[in-house]
Scaffold this motif. Structure first.
Motif, PDB file in Angstrom:
ATOM      1  N   GLY A   1       0.810  -1.221  -0.024  1.00 30.75           N
ATOM      2  CA  GLY A   1       0.116   0.078  -0.044  1.00 30.75           C
ATOM      3  C   GLY A   1       0.813   1.264   0.194  1.00 30.75           C
ATOM      4  O   GLY A   1       2.018   1.192   0.248  1.00 30.75           O
TER       5      GLY A   1
ATOM      6  N   THR B   1       0.879   3.752   1.784  1.00 30.32           N
ATOM      7  CA  THR B   1       1.585   4.198   3.185  1.00 30.32           C
ATOM      8  C   THR B   1       2.749   3.280   3.720  1.00 30.32           C
ATOM      9  O   THR B   1       3.797   3.621   4.273  1.00 30.32           O
ATOM     10  CB  THR B   1       0.495   4.046   4.350  1.00 30.32           C
ATOM     11  N   ASP B   2       2.697   1.943   3.135  1.00 32.14           N
ATOM     12  CA  ASP B   2       3.739   1.236   3.493  1.00 32.14           C
ATOM     13  C   ASP B   2       5.077   1.595   2.691  1.00 32.14           C
ATOM     14  O   ASP B   2       6.237   1.519   3.066  1.00 32.14           O
ATOM     15  CB  ASP B   2       3.536  -0.445   2.944  1.00 32.14           C
TER      16      ASP B   2
ATOM     17  N   TRP C   1       9.243  -4.712   6.066  1.00 28.45           N
ATOM     18  CA  TRP C   1       9.275  -5.866   7.063  1.00 28.45           C
ATOM     19  C   TRP C   1       8.630  -7.097   6.152  1.00 28.45           C
ATOM     20  O   TRP C   1       7.636  -6.537   5.179  1.00 28.45           O
ATOM     21  CB  TRP C   1       8.672  -5.941   8.333  1.00 28.45           C
TER      22      TRP C   1
ATOM     23  N   TYR D   1       6.720   4.621   4.391  1.00 26.30           N
ATOM     24  CA  TYR D   1       7.660   4.026   5.459  1.00 26.30           C
ATOM     25  C   TYR D   1       8.989   3.675   4.906  1.00 26.30           C
ATOM     26  O   TYR D   1       9.935   4.034   5.384  1.00 26.30           O
ATOM     27  CB  TYR D   1       6.884   2.838   5.920  1.00 26.30           C
TER      28      TYR D   1
ATOM     29  N   ARG E   1      -9.042   0.406   4.630  1.00 30.54           N
ATOM     30  CA  ARG E   1      -9.264   1.672   5.334  1.00 30.54           C
ATOM     31  C   ARG E   1     -11.046   1.814   5.308  1.00 30.54           C
ATOM     32  O   ARG E   1     -11.811   2.550   5.889  1.00 30.54           O
ATOM     33  CB  ARG E   1      -8.658   2.855   4.704  1.00 30.54           C
TER      34      ARG E   1
ATOM     35  N   VAL F   1      -2.790  -3.774   8.880  1.00 33.06           N
ATOM     36  CA  VAL F   1      -1.755  -3.435   9.760  1.00 33.06           C
ATOM     37  C   VAL F   1      -1.606  -1.826  10.015  1.00 33.06           C
ATOM     38  O   VAL F   1      -1.544  -1.060  10.837  1.00 33.06           O
ATOM     39  CB  VAL F   1      -0.386  -4.082   9.456  1.00 33.06           C
ATOM     40  N   ASN F   2      -1.319  -1.309   8.676  1.00 34.42           N
ATOM     41  CA  ASN F   2      -0.841  -0.102   8.352  1.00 34.42           C
ATOM     42  C   ASN F   2      -2.116   1.096   8.782  1.00 34.42           C
ATOM     43  O   ASN F   2      -1.767   2.308   9.224  1.00 34.42           O
ATOM     44  CB  ASN F   2      -0.306   0.127   7.056  1.00 34.42           C
ATOM     45  N   GLU F   3      -3.395   0.543   8.559  1.00 31.73           N
ATOM     46  CA  GLU F   3      -4.586   1.711   8.784  1.00 31.73           C
ATOM     47  C   GLU F   3      -4.506   2.278  10.219  1.00 31.73           C
ATOM     48  O   GLU F   3      -4.710   3.461  10.459  1.00 31.73           O
ATOM     49  CB  GLU F   3      -5.644   1.097   8.546  1.00 31.73           C
TER      50      GLU F   3
ATOM     51  N   ASN G   1      -2.025  -3.664   4.608  1.00 34.11           N
ATOM     52  CA  ASN G   1      -2.843  -2.674   4.602  1.00 34.11           C
ATOM     53  C   ASN G   1      -3.858  -2.509   5.814  1.00 34.11           C
ATOM     54  O   ASN G   1      -4.078  -1.472   6.315  1.00 34.11           O
ATOM     55  CB  ASN G   1      -3.835  -2.416   3.416  1.00 34.11           C
TER      56      ASN G   1
ATOM     57  N   ILE H   1       0.558   3.111  10.525  1.00 29.78           N
ATOM     58  CA  ILE H   1       1.949   3.612   9.917  1.00 29.78           C
ATOM     59  C   ILE H   1       2.190   4.876   9.944  1.00 29.78           C
ATOM     60  O   ILE H   1       3.216   5.478  10.161  1.00 29.78           O
ATOM     61  CB  ILE H   1       2.140   2.788   8.690  1.00 29.78           C
TER      62      ILE H   1
END
Lengths: 424, 167
Positions: free
Chosen positions: A139, A141-142, A153, A145, B70, B94-96, B92, B152
């Motif tokens: 995604g 946002t990943d 990871w 990072y 999301r 995990v990151n939300e 996704n 995240i």
């Protein structure tokens, strides 16, 4: 016990001597990619970006999803992408001589390096496994990072190895091999795929990309090919950065090793709405399935070899009345090469519409949207309900040769008959 | 963390294009949840109450990298319990962050409308009607850290790594 290709790349990138399935590893990322879609869509109302990039040299921005923009909102998004790329000074592919669908661009320039980790904000990023690269879609946002920290990871999965033997029939291609595998073996959730075997060398880099790209559709983590000498030459000629051809150890462990005899595989299609356990040989479709639209393109089937396969069937033929045939070259580089070889002329003479090298048709974003009840056969990535437009449209997946043959007859057609005629 | 909610069941291989149809990618995030599952379960989002739980068969979330987790979170879904979850979709989540667990056996253990009690940190799931308890996959410590940081982007923000838009 030895390691397979994915485990070896994970070990090297995480600074460990050994990595096993189940391990959670933090790895150094060699290449991190975002497309225009991140800037258009994901958090369009409040996209926050890294103050500084951990290493701009490892970052690439490729405008490919809704480029050129189709309306004001997407134009603003593409502008954000362009501004970010220009201000950070990263490698950037925008409309121009080297634009294209991100996975094609990563292959065109060998940005995806053998033996390294690549992450990209598009789900078909396992495509670069064709270059012996541990590549994965994440995604937005990943990826941000990774932009900030230079790392990501992975929970290392078990690996299924496919061993190819024998030779494909004329008119049968990598796409059919994938559809055969997806029909027979189903999903590979939390697992990797390793491709190899005695007949692996009969798959060109283009063909390997089709299989690695489509592996996303069986929910794979990584879909990595055993490298060969041609790959090393290909990469060296395009990218001066160091890389490490990575082979599996002879005593590597696998969840399963599956022998795939190529000769019996026929042209396949995926029936509408899902790929997994939903594919059949064209010869077993039974009734004639009339088509309204045919497409060849996307990160799965827009290579030079794919366009050649279409031209081979369309040469001297015309597309059937009331059938629309949209063809997307994967990149401007592929487009230029196809033009030089006379392929583009053949397609235009037959009645194809060439689209810009983008994701537009495959994702129903800005090209070729389907109306209610329409039927489409497409050499793209997905046949999900509603993906290309109306929820009542029916999307069949197939190879470029199946699509071209179907465009000529107006219904889903096995291409082998056409090629026999051609060779007489 | 404990999560209790009413169960909605979904079949295997649910893809992101039905969770978050393509056209919604171009809508403001607040307008996306109402269209969730509109291709295969039209009208469903009107029936959802805050805290409801999705119980799904294998390979939930296959497909695109779009922020479909999301959408479920913003719709008010309290937790996803699935036989298996597509790796990209799980990341996704995990990151939300959005609570999601892989729980083998869950699809047969629940009927639609049952109430599930989830102890998220221990990954245990109880069907309050039958009393059956299932053990799911516990999130590794590193992922719980992202969850507890609020996702995240919050994690990166708390470390001072994010700035404003570049325009």
């Amino acid at each position: 016990m030895g390691m397979n290709i994915v485990e070896k790349i994970m070990a090297r990138s995480s600074g460990r001597s050994v990595v096993r399935p189940g391990d959670l590893v933090v790895v150094k990322v060699e290449t991190a990619v975002l497309t225009d879609m991140a800037f258009i869509a994901d958090h369009s109302d409040k996209l926050k970006l890294p103050k500084t990039l951990h290493d701009p040299d490892k970052v690439i921005i490729i405008n490919d999803h809704i480029t050129p923009p189709k309306d004001l909102a997407t134009a603003e998004g593409v502008l954000r992408s362009r501004t970010f790329a220009l201000k950070t000074g990263v490698r950037f592919h925008d409309i121009g001589a080297n634009q294209g669908i991100c996975h094609q661009v990563l292959a065109d320039h060998a940005y995806a390096l053998p033996g390294t980790v690549l992450v990209c904000g598009d789900s078909h990023s396992c495509s670069s496994g064709a270059l012996n690269c541990c590549a994965r879609g994440l995604g937005t946002t990943d990826i941000l990072y990774t932009f900030c920290t230079g790392q990501t990871w992975f929970k290392v999965g078990e690996t299924v190895r496919y061993e190819f033997t024998g030779e494909l029939q004329k008119g049968v291609s990598a796409k059919d091999v994938f559809l055969y595998i997806a029909g027979k073996y189903g999903d590979h959730v939390n697992c990797n795929i390793e491709f190899g075997g005695p007949a692996a060398d009969s798959f060109s880099l283009d063909a390997r990309r089709t299989l690695s790209t489509m592996a996303a559709e069986v929910s794979v983590e990584f879909a990595v090919w055993e490298p060969n000498a041609q790959l090393a030459e290909y990469v060296k000629a395009r990218n001066h950065r160091p890389f490490q051809m990575t082979y599996p150890d002879p005593d590597a462990a696998y969840l399963d090793v599956r022998a795939i005899e190529l000769r019996p595989i026929e042209p396949y299609v995926a029936l509408p709405d899902k790929v997994i356990n939903n594919t059949v040989p064209v010869s077993q479709l039974g009734e004639k399935i009339k088509v309204d639209q045919c497409c060849v393109g996307s990160c799965a089937n827009s290579t030079l070899e794919d366009l050649e396969a279409v031209a081979e069937i369309l040469k001297g033929r015309k597309i059937a009345d009331r059938v629309r045939f949209l063809v997307t070259p994967g990149s401007q580089l592929v487009y230029r090469e196809a033009a030089k070889r006379g392929i583009i002329n053949i397609l235009i003479e037959a009645g194809c519409l060439l689209t810009p090298p983008t994701c537009g048709v495959c994702a129903g974003l800005n090209n070729g949207v389907l109306a209610g009840e329409e039927v489409c056969i497409t050499a793209t990535t997905r046949n999900f309900k509603g993906r290309m437009g109306s929820n009542s449209a029916k999307i069949y997946l197939g190879s470029p040769a199946v699509i071209a043959a179907s465009a000529v007859t107006g219904h889903i057609t096995d291409p082998r008959g056409f090629l026999e005629v051609n060779s007489k | 963390m404990k999560i209790t909610g009413r169960v909605w069941k979904f079949e295997a291989n649910i893809n992101t294009d039905v969770i978050m149809p393509g056209f919604t990618q171009l809508l403001p995030p607040a307008e996306r949840p109402q269209h969730a599952f509109s291709p295969n379960r039209p009208g469903w989002t009107k029936l959802v109450q805050i805290g409801d739980i999705i119980v799904a068969d294998k390979n939930f979330g296959t497909g695109s990298s779009r922020p479909a987790a999301r959408v479920l979170k913003d719709l008010g879904i309290g937790c996803l319990l699935a036989e298996s979850i597509n790796g990209l979709f799980f990341r996704n989540c995990v990151n939300e962050p959005f609570h999601a667990l892989e729980v083998v056996g869950v699809i047969d253990a629940f009927q639609e409308g049952d109430v599930a009690e989830v102890d998220f940190d221990k990954a245990t799931v109880t069907n309050t009607r039958t009393g059956q308890v299932l053990q799911g996959q516990v999130w590794p410590e590193a992922l719980l850290k992202i969850l507890n940081a609020g996702g995240i982007m919050s994690l990166l923000e708390s470390e001072g790594l994010l700035g404003d838009d570049y325009i």
